[in-house]
Design a protein around this motif. Sequence first.
Motif, PDB file in Angstrom:
ATOM      1  N   SER A  27       0.827  -1.202   0.000  1.00  0.00           N
ATOM      2  CA  SER A  27       0.000   0.000   0.000  1.00  0.00           C
ATOM      3  C   SER A  27       0.861   1.252   0.000  1.00  0.00           C
ATOM      4  O   SER A  27       1.936   1.280   0.559  1.00  0.00           O
ATOM      5  CB  SER A  27      -0.898  -0.010   1.236  1.00  0.00           C
ATOM      6  OG  SER A  27      -1.509   1.232   1.402  1.00  0.00           O
ATOM      7  N   ASP A  29      -0.259   3.853   1.413  1.00  0.00           N
ATOM      8  CA  ASP A  29      -0.637   4.532   2.647  1.00  0.00           C
ATOM      9  C   ASP A  29       0.492   4.434   3.665  1.00  0.00           C
ATOM     10  O   ASP A  29       1.224   3.460   3.709  1.00  0.00           O
ATOM     11  CB  ASP A  29      -1.899   3.901   3.248  1.00  0.00           C
ATOM     12  CG  ASP A  29      -3.131   4.195   2.404  1.00  0.00           C
ATOM     13  OD1 ASP A  29      -3.102   5.183   1.654  1.00  0.00           O
ATOM     14  OD2 ASP A  29      -4.094   3.427   2.486  1.00  0.00           O
ATOM     15  N   TYR A  31       1.103   5.679   7.828  1.00  0.00           N
ATOM     16  CA  TYR A  31       0.641   6.387   9.000  1.00  0.00           C
ATOM     17  C   TYR A  31       1.495   7.645   9.155  1.00  0.00           C
ATOM     18  O   TYR A  31       2.728   7.557   9.143  1.00  0.00           O
ATOM     19  CB  TYR A  31       0.747   5.481  10.218  1.00  0.00           C
ATOM     20  CG  TYR A  31       0.017   5.975  11.428  1.00  0.00           C
ATOM     21  CD1 TYR A  31      -1.369   5.935  11.487  1.00  0.00           C
ATOM     22  CD2 TYR A  31       0.711   6.476  12.523  1.00  0.00           C
ATOM     23  CE1 TYR A  31      -2.049   6.387  12.603  1.00  0.00           C
ATOM     24  CE2 TYR A  31       0.040   6.930  13.647  1.00  0.00           C
ATOM     25  CZ  TYR A  31      -1.342   6.879  13.677  1.00  0.00           C
ATOM     26  OH  TYR A  31      -2.011   7.322  14.784  1.00  0.00           O
ATOM     27  N   CYS A  67       6.068  -3.673   7.550  1.00  0.00           N
ATOM     28  CA  CYS A  67       4.812  -3.098   7.999  1.00  0.00           C
ATOM     29  C   CYS A  67       3.773  -4.168   8.272  1.00  0.00           C
ATOM     30  O   CYS A  67       3.884  -5.295   7.818  1.00  0.00           O
ATOM     31  CB  CYS A  67       4.263  -2.146   6.937  1.00  0.00           C
ATOM     32  SG  CYS A  67       5.279  -0.684   6.680  1.00  0.00           S
ATOM     33  N   SER A  69      -0.524  -4.343   8.245  1.00  0.00           N
ATOM     34  CA  SER A  69      -1.699  -3.569   7.882  1.00  0.00           C
ATOM     35  C   SER A  69      -2.949  -4.259   8.392  1.00  0.00           C
ATOM     36  O   SER A  69      -2.972  -5.454   8.630  1.00  0.00           O
ATOM     37  CB  SER A  69      -1.779  -3.386   6.370  1.00  0.00           C
ATOM     38  OG  SER A  69      -1.867  -4.646   5.736  1.00  0.00           O
ATOM     39  N   SER A  70      -3.960  -3.458   8.585  1.00  0.00           N
ATOM     40  CA  SER A  70      -5.273  -3.976   8.946  1.00  0.00           C
ATOM     41  C   SER A  70      -6.304  -3.211   8.124  1.00  0.00           C
ATOM     42  O   SER A  70      -6.010  -2.176   7.538  1.00  0.00           O
ATOM     43  CB  SER A  70      -5.531  -3.815  10.447  1.00  0.00           C
ATOM     44  OG  SER A  70      -5.441  -2.454  10.817  1.00  0.00           O
ATOM     45  N   ASN A  72      -8.885  -0.865   6.602  1.00  0.00           N
ATOM     46  CA  ASN A  72      -9.318   0.537   6.736  1.00  0.00           C
ATOM     47  C   ASN A  72      -8.392   1.428   7.555  1.00  0.00           C
ATOM     48  O   ASN A  72      -8.798   2.513   7.964  1.00  0.00           O
ATOM     49  CB  ASN A  72     -10.739   0.613   7.328  1.00  0.00           C
ATOM     50  CG  ASN A  72     -11.737  -0.161   6.496  1.00  0.00           C
ATOM     51  OD1 ASN A  72     -11.657  -0.147   5.275  1.00  0.00           O
ATOM     52  ND2 ASN A  72     -12.648  -0.846   7.163  1.00  0.00           N
ATOM     53  N   THR A  73      -7.174   0.996   7.830  1.00  0.00           N
ATOM     54  CA  THR A  73      -6.228   1.865   8.540  1.00  0.00           C
ATOM     55  C   THR A  73      -4.908   1.861   7.785  1.00  0.00           C
ATOM     56  O   THR A  73      -4.556   0.873   7.139  1.00  0.00           O
ATOM     57  CB  THR A  73      -5.977   1.391   9.986  1.00  0.00           C
ATOM     58  OG1 THR A  73      -5.450   0.059   9.951  1.00  0.00           O
ATOM     59  CG2 THR A  73      -7.256   1.411  10.797  1.00  0.00           C
ATOM     60  N   PRO A  74      -4.185   2.956   7.848  1.00  0.00           N
ATOM     61  CA  PRO A  74      -2.877   2.987   7.194  1.00  0.00           C
ATOM     62  C   PRO A  74      -1.949   1.944   7.807  1.00  0.00           C
ATOM     63  O   PRO A  74      -2.073   1.590   8.978  1.00  0.00           O
ATOM     64  CB  PRO A  74      -2.357   4.399   7.479  1.00  0.00           C
ATOM     65  CG  PRO A  74      -3.561   5.199   7.835  1.00  0.00           C
ATOM     66  CD  PRO A  74      -4.515   4.238   8.472  1.00  0.00           C
ATOM     67  N   SER A  75      -1.039   1.441   7.016  1.00  0.00           N
ATOM     68  CA  SER A  75      -0.066   0.462   7.499  1.00  0.00           C
ATOM     69  C   SER A  75       0.814   1.076   8.573  1.00  0.00           C
ATOM     70  O   SER A  75       1.139   2.260   8.528  1.00  0.00           O
ATOM     71  CB  SER A  75       0.807  -0.016   6.343  1.00  0.00           C
ATOM     72  OG  SER A  75       0.014  -0.648   5.368  1.00  0.00           O
ATOM     73  N   ARG A  76       1.201   0.268   9.535  1.00  0.00           N
ATOM     74  CA  ARG A  76       2.083   0.717  10.607  1.00  0.00           C
ATOM     75  C   ARG A  76       3.437   0.028  10.475  1.00  0.00           C
ATOM     76  O   ARG A  76       3.528  -1.159  10.157  1.00  0.00           O
ATOM     77  CB  ARG A  76       1.487   0.385  11.977  1.00  0.00           C
ATOM     78  CG  ARG A  76       0.175   1.081  12.301  1.00  0.00           C
ATOM     79  CD  ARG A  76       0.230   2.602  12.222  1.00  0.00           C
ATOM     80  NE  ARG A  76       1.290   3.202  12.984  1.00  0.00           N
ATOM     81  CZ  ARG A  76       1.167   3.709  14.202  1.00  0.00           C
ATOM     82  NH1 ARG A  76       0.006   3.671  14.815  1.00  0.00           N
ATOM     83  NH2 ARG A  76       2.195   4.268  14.807  1.00  0.00           N
ATOM     84  N   HIS A 100       4.584   1.260  17.147  1.00  0.00           N
ATOM     85  CA  HIS A 100       4.210  -0.134  16.910  1.00  0.00           C
ATOM     86  C   HIS A 100       5.443  -0.989  16.588  1.00  0.00           C
ATOM     87  O   HIS A 100       5.321  -2.162  16.242  1.00  0.00           O
ATOM     88  CB  HIS A 100       3.209  -0.240  15.761  1.00  0.00           C
ATOM     89  CG  HIS A 100       1.813   0.129  16.145  1.00  0.00           C
ATOM     90  ND1 HIS A 100       1.456   1.369  16.638  1.00  0.00           N
ATOM     91  CD2 HIS A 100       0.665  -0.593  16.135  1.00  0.00           C
ATOM     92  CE1 HIS A 100       0.166   1.397  16.887  1.00  0.00           C
ATOM     93  NE2 HIS A 100      -0.335   0.223  16.601  1.00  0.00           N
TER      94      HIS A 100
END
Length: 197
Positions: A27, A29, A31, A67, A69-70, A72-76, A100
Amino acid sequence: MEVLPSSILSSIILASILKSGFIYCQSSDCYPQDFKALNGFHEQLDTPIDGWDGPLLACCKRIGVMCESSANTPSRVVGLILGNRRLKGEVADSLAGLDHLRVLNLSGNHLGGLFPAKLFQIQSLEVLDLSYNDFQGSFQDSLNLPSMKSFNISYNKFGGPLLVTVCHNTSYIQTLDLSSNNFQGQIPANIANCSSL
């Protein structure tokens, strides 16, 4: 029973953690706090990280960044694995923004100076490998790593009295390597609190 070197044990622990859910994120995306932390780290170094130059990449597309990911949230960012990359300079305390982070491996580089105390407070950190660098100073009063499984700071210039405070607040630590530093005094009895070594 044959005893494995701590570097092999650290690798085994790292492999098991990676197997348990880390992914290279595809992604774009990122965080915002993780993006800021990685950029601050990169800007502080004296040498660029291969693959991090040019346009600012999303966190998870950078070399050495892992990373999770879950929906609907940006990857951490959960792993920063930059061992043996010939990095020079000091480590920015911006990395503490990676709240994280589970694995931090900066081993086998030419990093020095004082290692930021804030990084010894990352509650999720399970593997910390700073071995074979030039870090110095005393850090032990600032240790609060309740999730720690592997702690390797060997072959640096850390000094002061040997206080094994990492054993106070974790029951998970399996490998602990403090060798080849400038610590003084006796080995403290509280190392026995690391009951999973």
